[in-house]
Design a protein around this motif. Structure first.
Motif, PDB file in Angstrom:
ATOM      1  N   GLN A 189       0.835  -1.191   0.000  1.00  0.00           N
ATOM      2  CA  GLN A 189       0.000   0.000   0.000  1.00  0.00           C
ATOM      3  C   GLN A 189       0.867   1.237   0.000  1.00  0.00           C
ATOM      4  O   GLN A 189       1.993   1.215   0.488  1.00  0.00           O
ATOM      5  CB  GLN A 189      -0.913   0.018   1.230  1.00  0.00           C
ATOM      6  CG  GLN A 189      -1.891  -1.127   1.254  1.00  0.00           C
ATOM      7  CD  GLN A 189      -2.636  -1.280  -0.049  1.00  0.00           C
ATOM      8  OE1 GLN A 189      -2.969  -0.305  -0.699  1.00  0.00           O
ATOM      9  NE2 GLN A 189      -2.873  -2.507  -0.449  1.00  0.00           N
ATOM     10  N   GLY A 191       1.315   3.760   1.830  1.00  0.00           N
ATOM     11  CA  GLY A 191       1.384   4.542   3.049  1.00  0.00           C
ATOM     12  C   GLY A 191       0.170   4.548   3.942  1.00  0.00           C
ATOM     13  O   GLY A 191       0.272   4.917   5.084  1.00  0.00           O
ATOM     14  N   LYS A 192      -1.030   4.146   3.437  1.00  0.00           N
ATOM     15  CA  LYS A 192      -2.169   4.233   4.349  1.00  0.00           C
ATOM     16  C   LYS A 192      -2.836   2.869   4.552  1.00  0.00           C
ATOM     17  O   LYS A 192      -2.786   2.001   3.699  1.00  0.00           O
ATOM     18  CB  LYS A 192      -3.178   5.268   3.852  1.00  0.00           C
ATOM     19  CG  LYS A 192      -3.786   4.961   2.505  1.00  0.00           C
ATOM     20  CD  LYS A 192      -4.859   5.997   2.195  1.00  0.00           C
ATOM     21  CE  LYS A 192      -5.779   5.585   1.066  1.00  0.00           C
ATOM     22  NZ  LYS A 192      -5.167   5.210  -0.169  1.00  0.00           N
ATOM     23  N   GLU A 193      -3.446   2.731   5.702  1.00  0.00           N
ATOM     24  CA  GLU A 193      -4.146   1.498   6.039  1.00  0.00           C
ATOM     25  C   GLU A 193      -5.382   1.372   5.151  1.00  0.00           C
ATOM     26  O   GLU A 193      -6.033   2.357   4.819  1.00  0.00           O
ATOM     27  CB  GLU A 193      -4.605   1.553   7.499  1.00  0.00           C
ATOM     28  CG  GLU A 193      -3.506   1.254   8.495  1.00  0.00           C
ATOM     29  CD  GLU A 193      -3.206  -0.224   8.603  1.00  0.00           C
ATOM     30  OE1 GLU A 193      -4.141  -0.998   8.850  1.00  0.00           O
ATOM     31  OE2 GLU A 193      -2.037  -0.604   8.438  1.00  0.00           O
TER      32      GLU A 193
ATOM     33  N   THR B 221       8.286   0.026   8.199  1.00  0.00           N
ATOM     34  CA  THR B 221       8.180   1.202   7.318  1.00  0.00           C
ATOM     35  C   THR B 221       6.945   1.138   6.420  1.00  0.00           C
ATOM     36  O   THR B 221       6.852   1.842   5.427  1.00  0.00           O
ATOM     37  CB  THR B 221       9.446   1.337   6.442  1.00  0.00           C
ATOM     38  OG1 THR B 221       9.579   0.156   5.632  1.00  0.00           O
ATOM     39  CG2 THR B 221      10.697   1.486   7.281  1.00  0.00           C
ATOM     40  N   SER B 223       4.024   2.260   6.750  1.00  0.00           N
ATOM     41  CA  SER B 223       3.158   3.429   6.616  1.00  0.00           C
ATOM     42  C   SER B 223       3.821   4.589   5.867  1.00  0.00           C
ATOM     43  O   SER B 223       3.194   5.613   5.651  1.00  0.00           O
ATOM     44  CB  SER B 223       2.700   3.884   8.000  1.00  0.00           C
ATOM     45  OG  SER B 223       3.830   4.144   8.782  1.00  0.00           O
ATOM     46  N   ARG B 231      11.559   3.702   3.067  1.00  0.00           N
ATOM     47  CA  ARG B 231      10.631   2.567   2.999  1.00  0.00           C
ATOM     48  C   ARG B 231      11.341   1.316   2.486  1.00  0.00           C
ATOM     49  O   ARG B 231      12.039   1.358   1.481  1.00  0.00           O
ATOM     50  CB  ARG B 231       9.466   2.932   2.069  1.00  0.00           C
ATOM     51  CG  ARG B 231       8.563   1.769   1.741  1.00  0.00           C
ATOM     52  CD  ARG B 231       7.201   1.888   2.335  1.00  0.00           C
ATOM     53  NE  ARG B 231       6.457   0.654   2.165  1.00  0.00           N
ATOM     54  CZ  ARG B 231       5.194   0.586   1.833  1.00  0.00           C
ATOM     55  NH1 ARG B 231       4.503   1.674   1.641  1.00  0.00           N
ATOM     56  NH2 ARG B 231       4.591  -0.580   1.702  1.00  0.00           N
ATOM     57  N   ARG B 269      -1.687  -3.091  16.386  1.00  0.00           N
ATOM     58  CA  ARG B 269      -0.442  -2.372  16.686  1.00  0.00           C
ATOM     59  C   ARG B 269       0.558  -3.316  17.371  1.00  0.00           C
ATOM     60  O   ARG B 269       1.750  -3.300  17.075  1.00  0.00           O
ATOM     61  CB  ARG B 269      -0.784  -1.171  17.592  1.00  0.00           C
ATOM     62  CG  ARG B 269       0.393  -0.319  17.999  1.00  0.00           C
ATOM     63  CD  ARG B 269       0.949   0.481  16.832  1.00  0.00           C
ATOM     64  NE  ARG B 269       2.158   1.192  17.211  1.00  0.00           N
ATOM     65  CZ  ARG B 269       3.239   1.305  16.436  1.00  0.00           C
ATOM     66  NH1 ARG B 269       3.251   0.771  15.233  1.00  0.00           N
ATOM     67  NH2 ARG B 269       4.296   1.973  16.843  1.00  0.00           N
ATOM     68  N   GLU B 272       2.117  -5.546  14.828  1.00  0.00           N
ATOM     69  CA  GLU B 272       3.031  -4.787  13.984  1.00  0.00           C
ATOM     70  C   GLU B 272       4.377  -4.570  14.682  1.00  0.00           C
ATOM     71  O   GLU B 272       5.439  -4.717  14.081  1.00  0.00           O
ATOM     72  CB  GLU B 272       2.361  -3.445  13.708  1.00  0.00           C
ATOM     73  CG  GLU B 272       2.738  -2.777  12.431  1.00  0.00           C
ATOM     74  CD  GLU B 272       1.932  -1.493  12.286  1.00  0.00           C
ATOM     75  OE1 GLU B 272       0.718  -1.619  12.009  1.00  0.00           O
ATOM     76  OE2 GLU B 272       2.499  -0.404  12.488  1.00  0.00           O
TER      77      GLU B 272
END
Lengths: 211, 503
Positions: A189, A191-193, B221, B223, B231, B269, B272
């Motif tokens: 993705q 960068g976003k969920e 990385t 997000s 990333r 979370r 993760e």
């Protein structure tokens, strides 16, 4: 082992009688059989069936897949959807394990709600209670001409519709639910969920996405 | 039956699939069998853009040829399920791949316990069934479970396949027990879902991987925007992480990072952090905060999930060293991770350390013999009885040089064979072995309480201790301190026999 609680909240009002309710029963049976064949789901998924007619019933409490016995849902009465929402919220509050000490938290529960009608009880009260819980994916499925606006209040991003309640359409729906529970690879993705239906596999052609 | 005909624009070949014989659905593809089940048609659910199509064409074309169309290329057919062609489905315009159906050994013959209670007979042997103690002990039919020795074999095949991809500059990018089929009865493994191949600087990955196998830096990385320099995306180094996890799971039946530590009350979370930024080996030598909490484990996870009972050293010194390199040194430093070749070498050497367990009810049947302690099977506790000859291998660079130790030994058991790769240091037991190099050159046997080596093919075998030549057909008793020169050539090894006493 972190569990994945899955709640199936199914309309068993009189309008579902005949082929539709039979197709729902077959669908649940198929769902359980398919999940048992998936070693990942077999280990993590726990299933509960909640039905609603003139009132809501916890037909099968949250159960691991090897012990799960598919219920025989019969259809009668009206559509206590508000009560069902309240019941599933109460069940989740009771069942879902939170992190404490050395105990890991369960995954956020998934909810699949299916209805062919309009709520006949205090929907808003049930909805308010439902919103108090933390859910993972919530999918609301409108069968025939159920009110999709009502369903959007439950699952703003993920309302789908089945135009018919025949066995082929139901089977497609339950297959999709199976795939949603068993989904494994994560897409790359930017960068976003992912939210709403985007976090689930694409629905088959029998299922329309309501936007 | 609803058979659909499709034609490849690439090769002009025609294929058929039965749209009612659905073989499975993943996040990316739907799979259908051909009417005779000799191949499968894998439909992509989403439209493939021109770059993806270009990549697929290279995968079925140039990349495939570079691996398969070489001397010994047939070998790779056994460890990969590599797509062979691309078609377009006329009705929908969807792109699909043609791939061979997996070998028979990769389908369950008996399936699960209690008359196949799960209904998995005939389905493919997804690795997950065998990578967890719970699944093995609670569900899988005993006749499907296989012996521990074969799990080493599966790992060798897997390492070899990954080594080959990496040698070609390709990364699989989604290695997991879903994408590697295994057969513990024959020790086979096949890497599937090759379509996600990553070519550094050319084709970026589509998926970040399967939970449990995603490298910590990728998860950490996740997000960041895809173009961000910080990333991390799947590549050869992340494949190495996934391979290490797979091997750890297949030899120890538990996950190397899934321990008892809790990082956050929110499950998403927590997971993760647990597998990403704060990933920590459950057997970390100094930081013990992620040790599995035995009280939270299911009875069917035990004893395997209890690291005090089954520490990773039971897999032998070579694998244990690589586990530590992967999950201590290399966990957050990708460049320190062992390569697929390192794993293959360590696994092959480990095969020389194993002993059959004398307990016929032992679930694993084989174990790594550890002569530093009282030798016993770590799985069932049965002690080794009697004398065990251990052959320590030595090599020299040329005739005039002294022999040096090699950190390689061979544990002897009845009917064990000696192979050319034990005799000569330039021969490695890998896919390049010639038919002659696969033939045993002698064997070991216990007769009237004495251990013997029977020479079959060694023409220059010499008992150095007693200065005697042992011709083919001859035999020599193995006694403590005995030195045998296996071949007079430069590449020939010297073995020193050590007799270890069991209970």
């Amino acid at each position: 082992m972190r569990r994945l609680p899955v709640y199936l909240v199914l309309d068993a009002s009189g309008s579902m009688s005949g082929e539709p309710i039979q197709a729902v029963n077959n669908g649940v049976q198929m769902l359980v059989s398919a999940l048992r064949q998936d070693p990942q789901a077999l280990e993590t998924a726990y299933l509960s069936v909640i039905t609603f007619d003139s009132s809501a019933h916890e037909l099968v409490p949250l159960t691991d897949l090897p012990s799960f016995q598919a219920p025989n849902v019969t259809a009668s009465g009206v559509t206590a959807m508000g009560e069902a929402l309240e019941l599933v919220a109460n069940c989740a509050r009771r069942d879902v394990i939170k992190a404490s000490g050395t105990q890991k938290a369960d995954w956020r529960p998934m909810v699949f709600i299916m209805t062919d009608g309009m709520p006949t009880d205090d929907f808003e009260k049930g909805l308010a209670r439902f919103k108090q819980e933390k859910w993972g994916a919530i999918v609301a499925c409108a069968v025939n001409d159920a009110d999709t606006d009502i369903l959007k209040k439950i699952a703003p991003e993920s309302v789908v519709a089945l135009d018919t309640a025949d066995s082929a359409a139901m089977s497609a729906f339950f297959k999709w639910v199976t795939a949603s529970i068993g989904l494994s690879s994560k897409s790359v993705q930017n960068g976003k969920e992912l939210e709403g239906l985007d976090q689930l596999p694409p629905p088959p052609p029998e299922i329309q996405v309501v936007v | 039956m609803s058979v659909i005909n499709v034609k490849s624009e690439l090769t002009g070949k025609t294929y058929q699939f039965d749209s009612e014989k659905h073989a499975g659905t993943g996040a990316v593809k739907e799979v259908y069998f051909s009417p005779d089940r000799s191949y499968v048609v894998q439909k992509f659910i989403k439209t493939q853009d021109s770059r993806s199509l270009e990549r697929l064409k290279l995968i079925v074309g140039k990349y495939r040829e570079s691996i398969f169309n070489q001397a010994g290329g047939d070998y790779w057919e056994t460890v990969f399920c590599w797509p062979t062609d691309i078609v377009t489905i006329p009705s929908t315009g969807q792109v699909a791949l043609i791939a061979p159906t997996y070998g028979k050994e990769f389908f369950f013959q008996y399936g699960s316990q209690n008359n196949d209670m799960l209904g998995i007979k005939g389905r493919d042997k997804e690795g997950k069934w065998f990578a967890s103690a719970h699944h093995q002990q609670r569900f899988i039919d005993k006749r499907e479970r296989g012996e521990w020795r074969n799990y080493l074999g599966m790992c060798i095949k897997m390492s070899r396949a990954v080594k080959r991809l990496h040698a070609a500059g390709l990364a699989h990018s989604d290695l997991s027990y879903r994408n590697v089929l295994v057969d513990p009865l024959s020790g086979s493994a096949a890497v599937i879902d090759i379509d996600g191949l990553v070519v550094p600087q050319k084709f970026p990955p589509d998926v970040v991987g399967t939970p449990g196998f995603i490298a910590p830096e990728v998860l950490k990385t996740l997000s960041l925007p895809i173009t961000d320099k910080g990333r991390f995306l799947p590549c050869i180094e992340t494949d190495r992480h996934a391979l290490a996890v797979l091997i750890y799971m297949y030899v120890l039946y538990r996950h190397p990072l899934q321990g008892g530590k809790i990082h956050d009350p929110e499950p998403g979370r927590d997971e993760e952090l647990h597998m990403g930024e704060r990933a920590l080996f459950i057997e970390h030598p100094t930081d013990k905060s992620n040790r599995p909490v035995v009280g939270n484990l299911r009875p069917t996870d035990l004893p395997y999930a209890d690291i005090r009972k089954m520490p990773s050293c039971i897999a032998g010194p070579y694998l244990n060293e690589l586990f530590h390199k992967s999950f201590v040194d290399g966990l957050h430093q990708p460049h320190l991770r062992p390569s697929a070749n390192d794993w293959e070498t360590a696994l092959v050497k480990t095969v020389d350390l194993i002993q059959p367990c004398s307990n016929s009810d032992c679930a694993q049947k084989w174990y790594v013999f550890d002569n530093s302690t009282k030798p016993a099977c770590p799985f069932c506790g049965t002690k080794y009885k009697g004398l065990l000859p251990v052959l320590n291998l030595y090599f020299r660079r040329k005739q005039s040089d002294p022999f040096r130790p090699e950190n390689h030994r061979l544990m002897v058991y009845t009917d064990q064979y000696l192979y050319p790769w034990h005799v000569h240091r330039h021969i490695a037991p890998n896919e390049r072995l010639t038919p002659d190099q696969k033939k045993p050159v002698g064997y070991f046997v216990l007769h009237n309480g004495q251990w013997w080596f029977v020479n079959q093919l060694l023409t220059t075998l010499k008992d150095v201790t007693n200065k005697k030549v042992i011709p083919p057909g001859g035999k020599v008793e193995l006694v403590d301190g005995l030195q045998l020169l296996l071949s007079s050539e430069d590449t020939g090894r010297l073995v020193q026999v050590q007799m270890v006493k069991g209970a």
